[in-house]
Structures are given as structure tokens and as C-alpha cells.
Write a protein that holds these residues in place. Sequence first.
Motif, PDB file in Angstrom:
ATOM      1  N   THR A 140       0.764  -1.238   0.135  1.00  0.00           N
ATOM      2  CA  THR A 140      -0.174  -0.011   0.039  1.00  0.00           C
ATOM      3  C   THR A 140       0.683   1.361  -0.082  1.00  0.00           C
ATOM      4  N   LEU A 141       2.106   1.160  -0.030  1.00  0.00           N
ATOM      5  CA  LEU A 141       2.994   2.235   0.424  1.00  0.00           C
ATOM      6  C   LEU A 141       3.053   3.565  -0.580  1.00  0.00           C
ATOM      7  N   PRO A 142       2.874   3.197  -2.005  1.00  0.00           N
ATOM      8  CA  PRO A 142       3.105   3.892  -2.945  1.00  0.00           C
ATOM      9  C   PRO A 142       1.956   4.817  -3.116  1.00  0.00           C
ATOM     10  N   VAL A 143       0.825   4.559  -2.778  1.00  0.00           N
ATOM     11  CA  VAL A 143      -0.565   5.000  -3.192  1.00  0.00           C
ATOM     12  C   VAL A 143      -0.784   6.435  -2.711  1.00  0.00           C
ATOM     13  N   LEU A 144      -0.115   6.926  -1.596  1.00  0.00           N
ATOM     14  CA  LEU A 144      -0.424   8.304  -1.213  1.00  0.00           C
ATOM     15  C   LEU A 144       0.252   9.294  -2.424  1.00  0.00           C
ATOM     16  N   ARG A 145       1.441   8.650  -2.741  1.00  0.00           N
ATOM     17  CA  ARG A 145       2.037   9.581  -3.930  1.00  0.00           C
ATOM     18  C   ARG A 145       1.094   9.756  -5.101  1.00  0.00           C
ATOM     19  N   LYS A 148      -1.798  12.192  -4.439  1.00  0.00           N
ATOM     20  CA  LYS A 148      -1.254  13.504  -4.381  1.00  0.00           C
ATOM     21  C   LYS A 148      -0.933  14.160  -6.067  1.00  0.00           C
ATOM     22  N   ALA A 192      -4.276   0.282   6.983  1.00  0.00           N
ATOM     23  CA  ALA A 192      -3.053   1.119   6.802  1.00  0.00           C
ATOM     24  C   ALA A 192      -3.720   2.293   6.005  1.00  0.00           C
ATOM     25  N   TYR A 193      -3.452   3.382   6.699  1.00  0.00           N
ATOM     26  CA  TYR A 193      -3.991   4.408   5.960  1.00  0.00           C
ATOM     27  C   TYR A 193      -3.244   4.773   4.747  1.00  0.00           C
ATOM     28  N   PRO A 194      -3.868   5.029   3.655  1.00  0.00           N
ATOM     29  CA  PRO A 194      -5.189   5.191   3.421  1.00  0.00           C
ATOM     30  C   PRO A 194      -6.132   3.955   3.067  1.00  0.00           C
ATOM     31  N   LEU A 246       6.849   5.839  -8.109  1.00  0.00           N
ATOM     32  CA  LEU A 246       5.837   5.357  -7.022  1.00  0.00           C
ATOM     33  C   LEU A 246       4.433   5.300  -7.595  1.00  0.00           C
TER      34      LEU A 246
ATOM     35  N   ALA B  66       8.017  11.274   0.392  1.00  0.00           N
ATOM     36  CA  ALA B  66       7.446  10.833  -0.804  1.00  0.00           C
ATOM     37  C   ALA B  66       6.178  10.269  -0.698  1.00  0.00           C
ATOM     38  N   SER B  67       6.068   9.150   0.409  1.00  0.00           N
ATOM     39  CA  SER B  67       4.705   8.426   0.489  1.00  0.00           C
ATOM     40  C   SER B  67       4.771   7.757   1.645  1.00  0.00           C
ATOM     41  N   VAL B  69       2.147   5.097   4.617  1.00  0.00           N
ATOM     42  CA  VAL B  69       1.065   4.579   5.416  1.00  0.00           C
ATOM     43  C   VAL B  69       1.153   4.547   6.701  1.00  0.00           C
ATOM     44  N   ILE B  70       0.033   4.575   7.375  1.00  0.00           N
ATOM     45  CA  ILE B  70       0.072   4.544   8.829  1.00  0.00           C
ATOM     46  C   ILE B  70      -0.653   3.145   9.030  1.00  0.00           C
ATOM     47  N   LEU B 111       2.433  15.011   2.509  1.00  0.00           N
ATOM     48  CA  LEU B 111       3.621  14.558   1.567  1.00  0.00           C
ATOM     49  C   LEU B 111       4.349  15.717   1.085  1.00  0.00           C
TER      50      LEU B 111
END
Lengths: 379, 138
Positions: A140-145, A148, A192-194, A246, B66-67, B69-70, B111
Amino acid sequence: MTGVAVVGAAETTELGKIPGMSQQMLHADAALNAMADAGITAKQIDGIATAGQRPTDLAFYLGITPEWVDGTSVGGCSFMLHVRHAVAALQSGLCKTVLITHGESGRSRVGASGFAPEPSSLAGQFEAPFGTFGPPSTFTLPVLRYMKDYGMSHEQLAMVAVVQREWAGLNPRASMRDPISVQDVLDSRMIAYPFHLLECCLVTDGGGALILTTDERISDFAGKPVHIWGTGESVETPMVTQMEDLTSSKAFSIAGPRAMKEAGVAHSDVDHLMIYDAFAHLPLYGLEDLGFVGRGEAPDFIWERNTAPGGSLPLNTNGGGLSYMHSGMYGMYALQESVRQMRGVAPAQVEGAEVSVCLGVGGMFGASGCIVFGNQPKT
Amino acid sequence: MSSPKRPLPAPTPETQHFWEGCRAGELRLQRCGDCEHVYYPPRPFCPKCSSREVNIFAASGRGTLASYVINERPHPAFGEPHSIAIVQLEEGPKMASNVVGCPQTPEALQLDMSLQVTFEAVSEDITLPLFTPVEVSS
Ligand SMILES: [Zn+2]
């Protein structure tokens, strides 16, 4: 055109919760069902490929004496790579009939293998100490990039799960069939947000198997043939945090276009699409990396229901890893659904579908394999 | 009964310098002597041009978020929900880490915010490179 066809295809007799079968028996149950579909026994099989279990285990267990063996193991898309390698082996005469098997006791964990990376591996040294703890907190780590850079909303990510649940509702074998709304997804527990629970794949037990041969020999088999038109494969990284970009999978963007080019199909020729969906962002990346839409356009494309029942590009018509089933290495089930669609026997059959593209992921954006199927030999 | 342990790296001959650097309070990266490429994770050759002529240097420790999760279902050693981050280092490479020293919330974790490395000893042998937000002075 590859001149190779699928002549046997089946999943395990049951899917979901199968505490009475070990991982190895799930492979075997699927293999026996695929042999029955093809109208053959183990004696007619001279090539074997598998992942998650050694080919040696399965050959011995099933009573196969192979002259061609492939144990490529790059995660959930290993079976796409097996198909590609089998095509090459069959074309060059290394063997005549190939069995590819998958089985995984993902939920019940009977005779199952472990997940944690070796502490001396790259991921063990440079990711695990920071708390990457299984796919939900890693893949899931790349998705916030992505969100945005392309302005994707949380609602749009949730919509991926909503649409796939609509497809699952049409499939009696799907694990999760009740309709859900975008709000239901956003109200489900944060994992795991989001990512919310309903944006993460299921964890179930199951298996699947394929039998392949050359076009000249398909009349020797009972199963309705599905033709392999093109294949592609690649790998990028064992660490999702080291993806070159990403917002895009390099392995997708090599495997997918390569397979479509070999098949000689344009995007407009594709009637049916499978994109391995361990998490809700994968179909978005896949649609863009395969070139079905431009960069950043996939969220609107799905939001506008283009991939939903009745839409122009039916996607993940079995309900996908989010709603159909997900044992851990889901690629085999995506292949099975493409085969069912090309045979015209899928529960949510796409009317008149003639070309299906099936894109797999392995690891966490670590690897990819892509297969283009046709319901007729490629002319 | 001992409390659950954070998964710790097992350094190899090729990564020893990195973990020694962390213990010494230095974030060590490698730069290719032939093509100048700066890369991570460590290895004794350049992944861009295959040269073995590579040099270890102390990086600035500056980067941006860069990116991330929580993780709401953390490893038992972490106990509470925490960030897992991909940090874009000033020198070019990306690295996995945790952003610490601020609330572990989407509001606090923006970010592209500026980050600075900080080191946390987690065992006798291992010190991890973590990152904290840089206070922006107006
Ligand atoms: Zn170089």
C-alpha cells in the motif's frame, strides 16, 4: 500468435475455507480437476510448472514423469510466467503437454509456507525494521504519492472495491457478494491509512490448474481450447519502496505491452480484462501501465463505470482478489477467469468476448506477467 | 517474558558500512566513481553502469516525504499505529523509514514535507535511521 492453447482449466472443488486440505493437496485437487476437464490422466503430462511448492513435490505426488520442469517463483504472477515459459517449451518441442498448478492454504494455513523476509535479505535489512508487516502495510505504500500527483480522492480508491463487488454479486462462487457503497468502504476499519478493510484482498484457501498443448494436438483433449495469442514478463524490485516511479509499475509496463504487441491486438480489440487486485490501487496502475487510459486517468475511468457490469471494458469479472477469493498467489484465479470468459462459460459472461488480457503482479510491484487469450486461433 | 522484538537487519559484508555508519550517526550512501550515480540500498557496485569503482560518503540526511502508510495493525514490537514512510533523499535515492517526533496522523504527515534523519539505537549492534519533520522557520 503462439500456436499454443489451454485445453484444461479448473479451480479446486471448493474455494474459501478448506481446513481439510494441505497446500499440496490443494495443488493436486485443482490438477485432477483440470485433467478431468482435458479428458486425460497424469500419464499424458510430460511438462510441469508450479510455484509455492516444488515441481518435484507435485510431479511425485501426482505421478508425473516430466521431461520439462519450471519452478519460477516470483510471487502471485508466477503462473503467468509459467504459461509464457510453457509456450516457448511447447513451441520448441521440449515437451508436448504441460500442467501448471497452484494451491494455497492462505486462510487455514495447513502445510503452508511462511512470509517474513530473511533478516539478511534486502527487504529484511532495509524495509522490515521499519515495520512493514505483511502486504497490507507494504504493498500500500506508494498510493499516497499517486493520490497527490494525480488528485485521486479517497472515494475514487473506494470505488474500485464497489465495482468489483458488483461483479462478485453475479458470481455464485465469490466469497463476498453483498453490494457495498463507497461510504461502506470508507466506513470499514482502517488497515493501513489510506487503505480500509474493503480495499484489501480477502484471505482464503484454494487452487487452480491449467493444461497447455500445441494447436495441432488440441483435438486429443476434451476441454474447449482457449488460444494464447501473446505473453510478456518482467521483474522490477524486491522492495516496493525502491520502485523507480511510485505511481507506475515498471514490470507492468514491460510485460503488458509486450504481450499485446505479440498478440497483435490494439486496446480497442480487448473485450475483457483481468488485473490482479491484491489491493484497490492495482487496477488503477494496471489500466495506465497497459495504456488503456492515460496517466492519472484511471480513477475517473473506474468512477464513470467503464469497468463495471455493462461498461465498455469489463474488468475483474469474477469479483477479483477483493471479492472473489485471494489465497496469496492470486494470479492463477485471474487466468482461470480469462479462460472461462474465452470459453463463454463465466458466471458473469461478457457477451461475445473474443479477446481477454490478463495482467498479474508478483511480490509487491516486484514482478509481472501478462497473457493475451483469444477464443479462436490467431489468424 | 520478554517483550516482542522489532525485526532487526542482519548485515552482510556488502551492507556492513551502512549499519556501522548509522551507529556512528552518519547516513552513508554510495556514489559511482565512473558515472556519479548515487544509489541505495548498498552494494559494492553501481546498478546503473556495473562499475565496481564506488565510494561511500556521508549523506546530508535531508529528504522529503514521498509516500507513506499509517499501519493500524502494527508489528507487536511497535504497539501503536505508526507511519511507514518512503523518504526521498536529497541525494537522489528513496529509502524506507519511519517519521517520528510528530503525531502519526494524516494531518501531521503531509506529503513532500521536509525531513531530517535521526538515529535510534534499537539493540547493541543495530541503530536505525529514522526521520523527523524539519521545523520550517518563517
Ligand atoms: Zn555507475
